[in-house]
Design a protein around this motif. Sequence first.
Motif, PDB file in Angstrom:
ATOM      1  N   ALA A 141       0.832  -1.207   0.000  1.00 13.61           N
ATOM      2  CA  ALA A 141       0.000   0.000   0.000  1.00 13.61           C
ATOM      3  C   ALA A 141       0.864   1.253   0.000  1.00 13.61           C
ATOM      4  N   LEU A 142       1.928   1.245   0.789  1.00  9.22           N
ATOM      5  CA  LEU A 142       2.839   2.390   0.806  1.00  9.22           C
ATOM      6  C   LEU A 142       3.537   2.549  -0.542  1.00  9.22           C
ATOM      7  N   GLU A 143       3.912   1.426  -1.158  1.00 10.01           N
ATOM      8  CA  GLU A 143       4.534   1.488  -2.483  1.00 10.01           C
ATOM      9  C   GLU A 143       3.582   2.153  -3.483  1.00 10.01           C
ATOM     10  N   PHE A 166      11.269   6.541   1.564  1.00  6.36           N
ATOM     11  CA  PHE A 166      11.183   6.119   0.172  1.00  6.36           C
ATOM     12  C   PHE A 166      12.117   6.955  -0.687  1.00  6.36           C
ATOM     13  N   ASP A 167      12.484   6.379  -1.830  1.00  7.87           N
ATOM     14  CA  ASP A 167      13.376   7.031  -2.783  1.00  7.87           C
ATOM     15  C   ASP A 167      12.620   7.181  -4.101  1.00  7.87           C
ATOM     16  N   ALA A 168      12.282   8.421  -4.466  1.00  2.00           N
ATOM     17  CA  ALA A 168      11.490   8.667  -5.666  1.00  2.00           C
ATOM     18  C   ALA A 168      12.248   8.371  -6.950  1.00  2.00           C
ATOM     19  N   ASP A 169      13.575   8.220  -6.863  1.00  2.00           N
ATOM     20  CA  ASP A 169      14.360   7.931  -8.067  1.00  2.00           C
ATOM     21  C   ASP A 169      14.336   6.456  -8.442  1.00  2.00           C
ATOM     22  N   LYS A 170      13.924   5.602  -7.518  1.00  2.88           N
ATOM     23  CA  LYS A 170      13.889   4.172  -7.810  1.00  2.88           C
ATOM     24  C   LYS A 170      12.640   3.825  -8.611  1.00  2.88           C
ATOM     25  N   PRO A 171      12.631   2.668  -9.281  1.00  2.00           N
ATOM     26  CA  PRO A 171      11.442   2.278 -10.056  1.00  2.00           C
ATOM     27  C   PRO A 171      10.210   2.155  -9.161  1.00  2.00           C
ATOM     28  N   ALA A 172       9.060   2.503  -9.704  1.00  2.00           N
ATOM     29  CA  ALA A 172       7.813   2.342  -8.955  1.00  2.00           C
ATOM     30  C   ALA A 172       7.665   0.890  -8.521  1.00  2.00           C
ATOM     31  N   GLY A 173       7.259   0.692  -7.290  1.00  2.96           N
ATOM     32  CA  GLY A 173       7.155  -0.650  -6.722  1.00  2.96           C
ATOM     33  C   GLY A 173       8.380  -1.064  -5.939  1.00  2.96           C
ATOM     34  N   GLN A 174       9.465  -0.268  -6.063  1.00  5.91           N
ATOM     35  CA  GLN A 174      10.701  -0.565  -5.337  1.00  5.91           C
ATOM     36  C   GLN A 174      11.205   0.677  -4.590  1.00  5.91           C
ATOM     37  N   ARG A 175      10.312   1.578  -4.271  1.00  5.42           N
ATOM     38  CA  ARG A 175      10.727   2.859  -3.711  1.00  5.42           C
ATOM     39  C   ARG A 175      10.784   2.878  -2.188  1.00  5.42           C
ATOM     40  N   VAL A 176       9.974   2.067  -1.537  1.00 11.77           N
ATOM     41  CA  VAL A 176       9.942   2.071  -0.071  1.00 11.77           C
ATOM     42  C   VAL A 176      11.175   1.352   0.454  1.00 11.77           C
ATOM     43  N   LEU A 177      12.002   2.057   1.223  1.00  9.76           N
ATOM     44  CA  LEU A 177      13.279   1.512   1.693  1.00  9.76           C
ATOM     45  C   LEU A 177      13.185   0.897   3.073  1.00  9.76           C
ATOM     46  N   GLY A 178      12.287   1.386   3.880  1.00 10.76           N
ATOM     47  CA  GLY A 178      12.161   0.858   5.237  1.00 10.76           C
ATOM     48  C   GLY A 178      10.887   1.332   5.891  1.00 10.76           C
ATOM     49  N   VAL A 179      10.268   0.464   6.708  1.00  4.78           N
ATOM     50  CA  VAL A 179       9.013   0.786   7.385  1.00  4.78           C
ATOM     51  C   VAL A 179       9.107   0.327   8.833  1.00  4.78           C
ATOM     52  N   THR A 180       8.666   1.159   9.754  1.00  4.56           N
ATOM     53  CA  THR A 180       8.530   0.746  11.146  1.00  4.56           C
ATOM     54  C   THR A 180       7.101   0.982  11.594  1.00  4.56           C
ATOM     55  N   VAL A 181       6.610   0.086  12.445  1.00  4.31           N
ATOM     56  CA  VAL A 181       5.271   0.210  13.026  1.00  4.31           C
ATOM     57  C   VAL A 181       5.434   0.197  14.535  1.00  4.31           C
ATOM     58  N   GLY A 182       4.973   1.253  15.177  1.00  7.67           N
ATOM     59  CA  GLY A 182       5.132   1.347  16.619  1.00  7.67           C
ATOM     60  C   GLY A 182       6.591   1.302  17.049  1.00  7.67           C
ATOM     61  N   GLY A 183       7.471   1.808  16.201  1.00  7.31           N
ATOM     62  CA  GLY A 183       8.889   1.844  16.516  1.00  7.31           C
ATOM     63  C   GLY A 183       9.654   0.575  16.204  1.00  7.31           C
ATOM     64  N   LYS A 184       8.965  -0.460  15.692  1.00  8.69           N
ATOM     65  CA  LYS A 184       9.612  -1.729  15.365  1.00  8.69           C
ATOM     66  C   LYS A 184       9.563  -1.966  13.859  1.00  8.69           C
TER      67      LYS A 184
END
Length: 537
Positions: free
Chosen positions: A408-410, A435-453
């Motif tokens: 969903a974030l991607e 996220f990195d807008a220069d990367k191909p769509a679908g591969q832009r999200v580099l890292g996600v944390t939920v509640g600090g984890k």
Amino acid sequence: MKKKTALARREALLALAAVLASGCATTSPATPPAPPAGSVRLTLLHLADVYQVQAVDDGQRGGMARAATLRKQVLRDSPHVLTLMGGDTLSPSVESLVEVDGQQLKGRHMVAAWNALGLDYAVLGNHEFDFGDDVLRERIRESRFTWLGANVEDTKAGGLFTGVKPYAVRELGGIKLGLFGVVLPETKTTTKAGKDTHFGDVCEAARGAVAKLREDGAQVIVALTHQTADQDRALTRCVKVDVVLGGHDHEALEDHTTGTPIFKVAADAVDLGRLTMDVDSATATVRQVVWQTLPVTRQLPEDAEFNAAMQPYAALFSKLSERVGRTPVALDARAAEVRTRETNLGSFVADAFRAAAGADVALVNGGALRADAVLPAGGVTRRDLHSILPYADELVVLEVKGDTLRAALENGVSLSREDSRPGRFPQVSGMEFTFDADKPAGQRVLGVTVGGKPLDAAATYRLATLSFLASGKDGYDMLKNQPTTPAMVNGHSPLDVLAEAFRTGTPSPHAQAAGRISRRGSGALAPDARQPPAPLK
């Protein structure tokens, strides 16, 4: 709604000064140079993306009653006039969700306003479909003007959408003027258009409409469009027309780069566009085109006939002035911000939804937040509330796996480089991501944390979001068919949730963006760009 930038404000003040200096505030606006000998002057008045009847900018600009006065002034001076509208008015109208006699208006008041104004033709906008096909058909039946949409088809019935025409021919001063309308194809995925409603290729529909117009004797052809400026330019390369009058961008535009003039006006009737076309009476050749934007300001008196026709809605407008709560800080609701980066308003709305739903995380698409202004600290009115969330959605909770949440974030950042203002951009709560807008769509999200984890791809998370996204709209197909329940057992709407947050101060909005979204790449934003400016007066 229009963007409130310093440049736009300065231009508006200059325009107002020019009007006052010329003495045109209460007299007929200045007319273009005299037409060449042997020609007929056609005048097209143009408005687009008008979401409310009343004035904006604290009453300083806009207002359809003032625009009605200006229109009548032009009619007195010009014998061959049509009034056109470039789409988007039923939604997200500030007033559309207010109830009258127990039912939401859903654009009924806007059709009444256009009827009172004397509109001749309108092209369907993408937001005409926000309340679904049945409501739109009802609004079309109520209209005393003609809706155009050459590429809007009913696949079940096998023709155009009910009540819509692909094109029209009007004879003015002995010249046959042809008009056709087209709306951007992505309307299918960004609105609540029904399963049988199809938005065909614009170029193909335009070519077909122009061919039919020529068969019917049209000598001058105008495209009435609701799409981006780039799409309008592509249209002029696809088919030969004399001029394009467009909507959708919410900003004034005069473009001659393709050889075909393209004109747009700012949203909410802050200006009335006037196009004069001088057409050779013998050859029907367009000899001169002049475009003007006539400021709609408080110096213009309101038209009494228009106000009389709108009297049944007077109580509605009064209700919108009621105070529902307050905000201790200015809230950045500008479209250019909520659709490209985290803002304090986006975080506040997502926080309110997550808290009300008791969810782990929340995600709201920036395109759902429509005020397009910096809301000042202090009292919040019902009009402010409706301007932030003018859609008829439900707040729902989805049970999603971590990999679905990441997908969903991607999707949310998939247009962050290619499209400068993607409505799908995510405002979030309970999580942070980079996220990195220069990367191909679908591969832009580099890292996600939920509640600090770190996000666990296999774990299940309770996601609070709008039913619009849960149905897969705006590219959020990964949310369709996920286990879903209503977030509010008492039947309260997202608007009710936001009103309660403003009333109680819980959750409290932050003074600035909280650092939940980090953007990298060539499109990275300067840190201080995230600070909301002082509200414009």
